[in-house]
Write a protein that holds these residues in place. Sequence first.
Motif, mmCIF file in Angstrom:
data_model
loop_
_atom_site.group_PDB
_atom_site.id
_atom_site.type_symbol
_atom_site.label_atom_id
_atom_site.label_comp_id
_atom_site.label_asym_id
_atom_site.label_seq_id
_atom_site.Cartn_x
_atom_site.Cartn_y
_atom_site.Cartn_z
ATOM 1 N N SER A 44 0.826 -1.204 0.000
ATOM 2 C CA SER A 44 0.000 0.000 0.000
ATOM 3 C C SER A 44 0.865 1.261 0.000
ATOM 4 O O SER A 44 0.533 2.255 -0.656
ATOM 5 N N VAL A 45 1.978 1.224 0.713
ATOM 6 C CA VAL A 45 2.886 2.377 0.736
ATOM 7 C C VAL A 45 3.443 2.654 -0.652
ATOM 8 O O VAL A 45 3.368 3.786 -1.152
ATOM 9 N N VAL A 46 4.022 1.629 -1.288
ATOM 10 C CA VAL A 46 4.673 1.882 -2.582
ATOM 11 C C VAL A 46 3.648 2.243 -3.647
ATOM 12 O O VAL A 46 3.909 3.105 -4.501
ATOM 13 N N GLU A 47 2.481 1.618 -3.612
ATOM 14 C CA GLU A 47 1.442 2.001 -4.571
ATOM 15 C C GLU A 47 0.976 3.432 -4.317
ATOM 16 O O GLU A 47 0.749 4.201 -5.264
ATOM 17 N N GLY A 48 0.818 3.781 -3.054
ATOM 18 C CA GLY A 48 0.387 5.137 -2.722
ATOM 19 C C GLY A 48 1.396 6.178 -3.162
ATOM 20 O O GLY A 48 1.018 7.243 -3.669
ATOM 21 N N LEU A 49 2.667 5.895 -2.999
ATOM 22 C CA LEU A 49 3.699 6.840 -3.419
ATOM 23 C C LEU A 49 3.662 7.059 -4.924
ATOM 24 O O LEU A 49 3.707 8.204 -5.400
ATOM 25 N N ARG A 50 3.565 5.995 -5.682
ATOM 26 C CA ARG A 50 3.526 6.149 -7.145
ATOM 27 C C ARG A 50 2.245 6.857 -7.579
ATOM 28 O O ARG A 50 2.269 7.701 -8.477
ATOM 29 N N ARG A 51 1.141 6.536 -6.908
ATOM 30 C CA ARG A 51 -0.132 7.174 -7.257
ATOM 31 C C ARG A 51 -0.076 8.677 -6.993
ATOM 32 O O ARG A 51 -0.696 9.469 -7.709
ATOM 33 N N GLU A 52 0.660 9.075 -5.958
ATOM 34 C CA GLU A 52 0.772 10.492 -5.614
ATOM 35 C C GLU A 52 1.820 11.213 -6.449
ATOM 36 O O GLU A 52 2.063 12.403 -6.251
ATOM 37 N N GLY A 53 2.432 10.501 -7.371
ATOM 38 C CA GLY A 53 3.365 11.142 -8.291
ATOM 39 C C GLY A 53 4.824 11.023 -7.924
ATOM 40 O O GLY A 53 5.683 11.666 -8.546
ATOM 41 N N TYR A 54 5.154 10.201 -6.964
ATOM 42 C CA TYR A 54 6.553 10.055 -6.572
ATOM 43 C C TYR A 54 7.329 9.322 -7.661
ATOM 44 O O TYR A 54 6.945 8.231 -8.104
ATOM 45 N N THR A 55 8.453 9.900 -8.093
ATOM 46 C CA THR A 55 9.245 9.321 -9.184
ATOM 47 C C THR A 55 10.634 8.896 -8.733
ATOM 48 O O THR A 55 11.447 8.475 -9.556
#
Length: 403
Positions: free
Chosen positions: A22-33
């Motif tokens: 959930s953390v890694v998916e949330g980071l990518r969903r929020e635009g983290y590159t």
Amino acid sequence: MSASAAAPSHIAVVGASAAGLSVVEGLRREGYTGSLTLIGEEEHLPYDRPPLSKQLLSGAWDTDRLHLRGEDHIATLDLQLRLGQPATALDSSARRITLADGSLIGYDALVIATGTRARRLPGTESVRGVHVLRTLEDALALREDLAEQPHLVVVGGGFVGAEAAAVARHLGCEVTLVTDTAQPMGDALGDELGALLRTVHQERGVRIEAGARVDEVLTGGGRAHGVRLADGRTLTADTFLVGIGAEPNTEWLAGSGVPVGNGVECDATLYAGFGVWAAGDVACWLNARTGEPWRIEHRTNAAEQGLAVARNILAGPERAVAFDPVPYVWSDQYSLKIQIYGRTRGADEVRIVEGSTAERKLVALYARNGRICAAVGINMARALRGYREQVAAAAPLLTGSAA
């Protein structure tokens, strides 16, 4: 919210769990590159644990259905995956993780999502016929034994023990359930609803030993053949399942400077200091409404915390938002679907406001100091949802009404 120039360039997540995913998916969903590393003790991609004591144990599901995401989806997250390599130490000053193979992984921000491990009875770790139920391998080993239709003794009347007892009866096993509470799941449901659950189990042929404590597992030739209770009685059986709770996986943090007690101790935003956050079963955070430390071992909580941590990492500790959920958990046993919003433990009043135990369909409200702290539904999913807001608001439990 999207990632900014101030976002950490490398985020490591220790725990390839529902929370870690959930953390890694949330980071990518929020635009983290930036760079993301996901570290897991098990060799499996993240999988769902609730079905281990239900669909997988019964044989209704195979292992492929447990995967939370497929390999193709995981690939789109652009992760550095380190599976089958548990973290063994943390240097929070140097911001460096040591893995079991000796390799070192640096980070700018770290999320600890290492979950819990099943608590065992002393001296039973290598005894054949004694099972716990926490991992995929645990469930498969127990399923193999249950296929022989043994006499199963379940030690512990919580969620895992009660669910496994129901599955074992469905598979044709003789089952004895030993619990130190007055009723199965009595800690979570209280006496009245626990008594209903006890009746249902007994109708299906489960022998209940309530208010009993196991002092010793009896063995011979390296295999268990019985348990001795505190009152001196002996229960013999072929197979044993120990479901007496879980312990947070925090030993690897010794000497790291990260505060550890009943899990990783965090503030209300799930921040533990030193660039370290926590999510899932291992996180013990300060509840903003009650001022009490909470640690919740529920699947939905893990996913919600993971997303909250992702957002808060990108916001930064100064702008992070308190995590203030309405916990939710469910249990399927025979024809009963038990659902819980909130926290029932610590309630000093329980009131059935819809249905009845006789109907085996009901909604009950749990209150502490006159305020609703939880709502429990049995076979009344739609009606129960209407009480969620009252749990969230800690609404008063009004005398003589359905609140």
